[in-house]
Motif scaffolding. Structure first.
Motif, PDB file in Angstrom:
ATOM      1  N   LEU B  91       0.859  -1.182   0.000  1.00 46.53           N
ATOM      2  CA  LEU B  91       0.000   0.000   0.000  1.00 46.53           C
ATOM      3  C   LEU B  91       0.897   1.235   0.000  1.00 46.53           C
ATOM      4  N   ASP B  95      -2.544   5.235  -1.859  1.00 49.86           N
ATOM      5  CA  ASP B  95      -3.684   4.403  -1.448  1.00 49.86           C
ATOM      6  C   ASP B  95      -4.139   3.412  -2.513  1.00 49.86           C
ATOM      7  N   LYS B  96      -3.359   3.239  -3.599  1.00 49.17           N
ATOM      8  CA  LYS B  96      -3.732   2.264  -4.630  1.00 49.17           C
ATOM      9  C   LYS B  96      -2.897   1.008  -4.413  1.00 49.17           C
ATOM     10  N   ILE B  97      -3.478   0.030  -3.741  1.00 50.08           N
ATOM     11  CA  ILE B  97      -2.736  -1.176  -3.382  1.00 50.08           C
ATOM     12  C   ILE B  97      -2.245  -1.890  -4.646  1.00 50.08           C
ATOM     13  N   ILE B  98      -1.038  -2.425  -4.573  1.00 44.07           N
ATOM     14  CA  ILE B  98      -0.439  -3.126  -5.708  1.00 44.07           C
ATOM     15  C   ILE B  98      -0.156  -4.557  -5.277  1.00 44.07           C
ATOM     16  N   PHE B  99      -0.710  -5.509  -6.038  1.00 45.46           N
ATOM     17  CA  PHE B  99      -0.489  -6.913  -5.760  1.00 45.46           C
ATOM     18  C   PHE B  99       0.629  -7.463  -6.634  1.00 45.46           C
TER      19      PHE B  99
END
Lengths: 111, 109
Positions: B91, B95-99
């Motif tokens: 995170l 705030d744009k979570i990256i998987f």
């Protein structure tokens, strides 16, 4: 233990049709999210929602997509005119702080 | 560009054979690093959140550690029911979570 729920579990639609995916987040959570996962690929962020408005969105989340919290419990994702490439698993998530808890997903198939 | 790389892509272990999964990340500012477990056709199941380098968390046979550039998920004496895909996510400040793409773990009885 509280959990995020999503309906329907599966949805089949024709290209060009509108779909609404529904989510009930965990009750005391403040932040809500939608993600998608195309088969065999990684989970991708679509949008985050806080205080009744979008806080962040990705490039994927174009004008065909919209989100809404119509009441105190539901959180919806609408796709206005579905395309073949919208076929994916769509996950809703919610959080109170940083940690996000995911729902079981809706498998969307666009024919 | 913020990114998350997981290795190996797939791992087969005998029951009881301990190992580690790696998650390397580059991010402008880290608010948190998460590990999830995902079974086929299901949503990611939360395992751990790590916030700062040096932090460790444990749960049953799993232990997660964090440095400034990577995280490890150590699996001690795994059982067949630990078979799943393990996802790492970061995170960033926006705030744009990256998987990551995940590591598919298969434990043979």
């Amino acid at each position: 233990e509280p959990e995020v729920t999503q309906t329907p579990s599966h949805q089949v639609t024709q290209m060009g049709q509108e779909v609404i995916l529904r989510c009930v987040p965990i009750s005391n959570h403040l932040y809500f999210y939608w993600y998608r996962q195309i088969l065999g690929q990684k989970v991708e962020f679509l949008v985050s929602f806080y205080n009744n408005e979008i806080s962040e969105k990705s490039e994927i989340f174009d004008d065909q997509f919209s989100v809404e919290r119509p009441d105190g419990s539901n959180f919806t994702l609408k796709i206005r005119s579905t395309k073949l490439e919208d076929s994916a698993m769509y996950f809703c998530a919610s959080s109170f702080q940083e940690t996000q808890y995911f729902g079981p997903g809706t498998r969307l198939l666009v024919l | 560009e913020d990114q998350v790389t997981q290795s190996p892509e797939a791992l087969r272990l005998q029951e009881g054979e301990s190992s580690s999964l790696n998650c390397s990340y580059t991010v402008s500012g880290l608010r948190g690093l998460f590990w999830y477990r995902q079974d086929p056709g299901k949503g990611p199941e939360f395992l751990f959140t790590l916030y700062s380098a040096g932090e460790e968390k444990e749960k049953e046979r799993l232990k997660a550690t964090l440095t400034k550039k990577e995280s490890f998920l150590h699996i001690t004496a795994p059982k067949p029911e630990d078979s799943a895909t393990y996802l790492c996510a970061v995170l960033p400040l926006d705030d744009k979570i990256i998987f990551g793409k995940g590591t598919r773990l298969h434990i043979l009885p």
